[in-house]
Design an enzyme around this catalytic site. Sequence first.
Site, PDB file in Angstrom:
ATOM      1  N   LEU A  19       0.881  -1.168   0.000  1.00  0.00           N
ATOM      2  CA  LEU A  19       0.000   0.000   0.000  1.00  0.00           C
ATOM      3  C   LEU A  19       0.912   1.209   0.000  1.00  0.00           C
ATOM      4  O   LEU A  19       1.867   1.260   0.789  1.00  0.00           O
ATOM      5  CB  LEU A  19      -0.903   0.022   1.247  1.00  0.00           C
ATOM      6  CG  LEU A  19      -1.986  -1.050   1.358  1.00  0.00           C
ATOM      7  CD1 LEU A  19      -2.795  -0.850   2.632  1.00  0.00           C
ATOM      8  CD2 LEU A  19      -2.915  -1.024   0.150  1.00  0.00           C
ATOM      9  N   ASP A  20       0.643   2.176  -0.873  1.00  0.00           N
ATOM     10  CA  ASP A  20       1.534   3.327  -0.914  1.00  0.00           C
ATOM     11  C   ASP A  20       1.391   4.171   0.359  1.00  0.00           C
ATOM     12  O   ASP A  20       0.481   3.956   1.174  1.00  0.00           O
ATOM     13  CB  ASP A  20       1.315   4.162  -2.180  1.00  0.00           C
ATOM     14  CG  ASP A  20      -0.057   4.809  -2.252  1.00  0.00           C
ATOM     15  OD1 ASP A  20      -0.413   5.548  -1.316  1.00  0.00           O
ATOM     16  OD2 ASP A  20      -0.768   4.597  -3.247  1.00  0.00           O
ATOM     17  N   LYS A  21       2.277   5.115   0.510  1.00  0.00           N
ATOM     18  CA  LYS A  21       2.390   5.881   1.748  1.00  0.00           C
ATOM     19  C   LYS A  21       1.091   6.557   2.143  1.00  0.00           C
ATOM     20  O   LYS A  21       0.744   6.632   3.332  1.00  0.00           O
ATOM     21  CB  LYS A  21       3.504   6.929   1.599  1.00  0.00           C
ATOM     22  CG  LYS A  21       3.813   7.708   2.867  1.00  0.00           C
ATOM     23  CD  LYS A  21       4.997   8.635   2.636  1.00  0.00           C
ATOM     24  CE  LYS A  21       5.337   9.427   3.886  1.00  0.00           C
ATOM     25  NZ  LYS A  21       6.508  10.336   3.671  1.00  0.00           N
ATOM     26  N   GLU A  22       0.325   7.044   1.182  1.00  0.00           N
ATOM     27  CA  GLU A  22      -0.897   7.786   1.472  1.00  0.00           C
ATOM     28  C   GLU A  22      -2.153   6.919   1.470  1.00  0.00           C
ATOM     29  O   GLU A  22      -3.249   7.427   1.688  1.00  0.00           O
ATOM     30  CB  GLU A  22      -1.055   8.932   0.461  1.00  0.00           C
ATOM     31  CG  GLU A  22       0.094   9.925   0.481  1.00  0.00           C
ATOM     32  CD  GLU A  22       0.388  10.446   1.879  1.00  0.00           C
ATOM     33  OE1 GLU A  22      -0.570  10.789   2.601  1.00  0.00           O
ATOM     34  OE2 GLU A  22       1.570  10.513   2.260  1.00  0.00           O
ATOM     35  N   THR A  23      -2.006   5.631   1.201  1.00  0.00           N
ATOM     36  CA  THR A  23      -3.161   4.728   1.193  1.00  0.00           C
ATOM     37  C   THR A  23      -3.305   4.044   2.539  1.00  0.00           C
ATOM     38  O   THR A  23      -2.322   3.612   3.137  1.00  0.00           O
ATOM     39  CB  THR A  23      -3.028   3.676   0.077  1.00  0.00           C
ATOM     40  OG1 THR A  23      -2.985   4.343  -1.187  1.00  0.00           O
ATOM     41  CG2 THR A  23      -4.205   2.714   0.085  1.00  0.00           C
TER      42      THR A  23
END
Length: 228
Positions: free
Chosen positions: A101-105
């Site tokens: 999951l990317d940093k902002e997800t």
Amino acid sequence: MERLDKFLCDAGIGSRSQVKGILKTGRVTVSGAVIRDGSVKVDGNNIYVDGEPVGKKGRAVVMLNKPMGYVTARSDENQKTVMELLPAQMRNWDLHPIGRLDKETEGLLLFTNDGDLLHRLISPKKGVQKVYYARHEGTATGEDVEAFQNGLTLRDGTVCLPARLQPLGAGESLVTVCEGKYHQVRRMMASRGLHVTYLERRQEGALTLGDLPRGAVRELREDEILAL
């Protein structure tokens, strides 16, 4: 044969410093003898802590409700990683994130120490579905739904497998994919002019977040692992 302190760490008894303290206080016995020296070599048999037998940690799968601000990596010199959200004991289980999951997800992120299970869950061939809730600019249309169903080709030539787009109203949708390319959901939505402003993974296979609070973790039961 291996060092006793390493064996205890691998078994999930605690971190290195915690295990050192446990040994120092005489809480560990090997074949009935109290052992305080962590360098003693053991074969894994007849090892007890506080009178309870200890064995190496078997297959483990852990679910995290990931908050924003953490990168999905085992280590990173410059950013906070999801490993920092795991309790100290779990950090000794040799866990690896399953996918990214990317940093902002935010949302559901799994970890395991079972390499075969990890590869099965991230392989598009296995068709494990992942469901995301997205807030975005604009409103998804029937044409967008059809484009997802047919499989999108992104601007850089990346070909995405058929996916499901379920509009929930103005600026909201559910997206279901069975692969995990780089920033895939965000890029797929952007290709249709639906730029994502918030993204949360809510489901993987039959597994959902349930009532797990943001930032919290729990170990999955064996029946939940089998369901995956």
